[in-house]
Design an enzyme around this catalytic site. Structure first.
Site, PDB file in Angstrom:
ATOM      1  N   ASP A   1       0.843  -1.199   0.000  1.00  0.00           N
ATOM      2  CA  ASP A   1       0.000   0.000   0.000  1.00  0.00           C
ATOM      3  C   ASP A   1       0.876   1.247   0.000  1.00  0.00           C
ATOM      4  OD1 ASP A   1       0.824   0.065   2.692  1.00  0.00           O
ATOM      5  OD2 ASP A   1      -0.953  -1.080   3.275  1.00  0.00           O
TER       6      ASP A   1
ATOM      7  N   ASP B   1       1.280   5.152   1.396  1.00  0.00           N
ATOM      8  CA  ASP B   1       0.868   6.184   2.346  1.00  0.00           C
ATOM      9  C   ASP B   1       1.458   7.524   1.916  1.00  0.00           C
ATOM     10  OD1 ASP B   1      -0.450   4.301   3.853  1.00  0.00           O
ATOM     11  OD2 ASP B   1       1.279   3.907   5.143  1.00  0.00           O
TER      12      ASP B   1
ATOM     13  N   ASP C   1       9.979   4.855  13.320  1.00  0.00           N
ATOM     14  CA  ASP C   1      10.783   3.879  14.058  1.00  0.00           C
ATOM     15  C   ASP C   1      12.174   3.650  13.451  1.00  0.00           C
ATOM     16  OD1 ASP C   1       9.523   2.631  11.918  1.00  0.00           O
ATOM     17  OD2 ASP C   1       8.617   1.030  13.094  1.00  0.00           O
TER      18      ASP C   1
END
Ligand code: ATP
Ligand code: MG
Length: 454
Positions: A61, A63, A140
């Site tokens: 996907d 983003d 992260d």
């Protein structure tokens, strides 16, 4: 959150110095990027998609990150809805594809819901939006903090992520121990991304893991369920499992299975689990269906076998011991991972049906063949038989019983070595496949002794 000790000027990797092509970006994501740009905003592809494209993989996907607020995003796209309470996100909908558009954020709330009650239900929308640099450093891993800019097709790197993708290395942004303490699930994400991409976990990110692994127990069980599916039902289950073992995280996720594997001297339970996970990976590679019920039947089988052996050693009736072992393992595991009942019930059925593969009485054979969970249970028997040769005869019998085509196995069943009486024995035979086998003849009961699930 880590101090913004990051250069405000990003490293800019121009189009000719990286492999990301618009041809590999979904048309829907491109529409969103161009739509925002044309409305005067900055818009970037971000996160896993940029990382995967740079690593030469097709993202699942796309983003988008932008300096437009969610309300501004909604003004640009008619097919847009806003979701989230504390941190609002825009979803731009194109048929079945949804492009998630996030405004640059300053805080490090990952939206997991783990901290949902911290604010006592108050909406903390103030100070959540930030600059692109803020947005980069709250992520992260460095490889997850790269921004592909639609205005010039460059990649913007605020944290050294590009060099890490090239070196195929996972490094945390900021102080690793601090970042793991903020969100211990990042340890699982490291293992998962390493498994998925074949990247190394940098020693700086790997070294704190064994010491901090117990913190994972504090994560929300529902989130750990989602994370477990990403670890084990995304085509790299075997590598995920090996990574969890290597970094001593397995016990944090599957405590009773980890303990059972530790005490299983022959290693056959571990071999069975790895076989099952390889099998799952192969099914996904072939586009065949996989289910969390079967996955968890594999992952928790060592725990089940261990508990069953314990209960049987107490002299419990085998059928009672089986159900009780299944219930206990399911209950204990639920403290860590919220496995929904629609998966834990069929998981238990797969286990319970194993003991019925010893049956040869015609009526029972038909009944088992007609059981809605027969196929899954048979596949499970096949896995067990690979590490427990003594199950070979059962496997052959039930393979033959199914006949050459699904539907009408009657003629085949008649040709099988059926018996008038049944010996029931616990499913698990010998050291290789689980706790001790005990053959015993049971008195025949009215209903044939078959469980009520028939
Ligand atoms: P996948 O390919 O599996 O979707 P991903 O990196 O896109 O991997 P997501 O869970 O979709 O993983 O998260 C999207 C992005 O959000 C990540 O790339 C990362 O930048 C950021 N992110 C996700 N989880 C965390 C977290 N726990 N802490 C900080 N940043 C996170
Ligand atoms: Mg993603």
């Amino acid at each position: 959150m880590s101090e913004p000790a990051v250069p405000v000027q990003p490293l800019v990797i121009p189009r000719e110095a990286h492999p990301i092509s618009r041809r590999n970006v979904s048309p829907a994501a491109l529409k969103v990027l161009y739509g925002l740009r044309d409305a005067g905003f900055h818009a970037y592809l971000v996160g896993g998609a940029v990382r995967d494209l740079l690593a030469g993989r097709q993202p699942k996907d796309f983003d988008v990150a932008t300096d437009a607020t969610p309300e501004q995003v909604r003004e640009v796209f008619r097919n847009c809805r806003l979701i989230g309470r504390r941190f609002r996100l825009a979803h731009v909908v194109f048929g079945r594809e949804i492009i998630e558009v996030a405004t640059f954020r300053a805080n490090d709330d990952d939206g997991s819901g783990d901290r949902a009650t911290e604010d006592g239900g108050r909406l903390l929308r103030d100070n959540v939006y930030g600059t692109i640099e803020d947005d980069a450093v709250r992520r992260d891993f460095t490889v997850n903090a790269l921004y592909y800019a639609i205005e010039d097709f460059s990649v913007r790197d605020y944290v050294g992520g590009h060099a890490d993708v090239v070196a195929r290395r996972l490094r945390l942004i900021g102080d690793p121990e601090k970042r793991y303490r903020e969100d211990p699930v990042r340890m699982l994400r490291a293992v998962r991304l390493a498994a998925k991409l074949g990247f190394d976990i940098d020693p700086s990110a790997a070294d704190p893991m064994p010491g901090l692994a117990p913190l994972i127990a504090g994560a929300a069980p529902a989130r750990l369920f989602d994370e477990s599916l990403k670890l084990f039902l995304a085509g790299h289950a075997e590598q995920s499992f090996l990574g969890l073992e290597r970094h001593q995280l397995l016990a944090a996720l599957l405590p009773e299975t980890a303990e059972a594997l530790r005490t299983n001297r022959s290693g056959s339970l571990r071999a069975m689990v790895l076989d099952g996970l390889r099998n799952t990976d192969a099914r996904i590679a072939d586009d065949r269906p996989v289910t969390p019920a079967f996955l968890y039947a594999v992952l928790l089988w060592p725990a089940y076998c261990r508990e069953l052996a314990r209960l049987q050693a107490q002299g419990l009736d085998p059928a009672v011991a089986q159900q009780r072992a299944a219930d206990r393992v399911t209950l204990h595991q639920a403290h860590r991972i919220a496995l929904p009942r629609r998966f834990s019930l069929p998981m238990q059925e797969i286990w319970m049906l194993q003991s019925r593969f010893t049956l040869r009485q015609k009526k029972r054979v038909f009944r088992l063949l007609a059981h809605p969970r027969f196929r899954a249970a048979f596949d499970f028997l096949e896995l067990r038989a690979r590490v427990a040769p003594e199950l070979g005869a059962d496997l052959m019998f039930w393979r033959d019983a199914q006949g050459p085509s699904p539907g009408a196995p009657a003629a085949h069943v008649d040709a099988l070595p059926l018996s008038d009486h049944d010996d029931e024995r616990p499913a698990e035979g010998g050291e290789t496949s689980g706790p001790g086998r005990r053959r015993r003849r049971r008195p025949r009961r009215g209903g044939g002794g078959a469980p009520a699930s028939d």
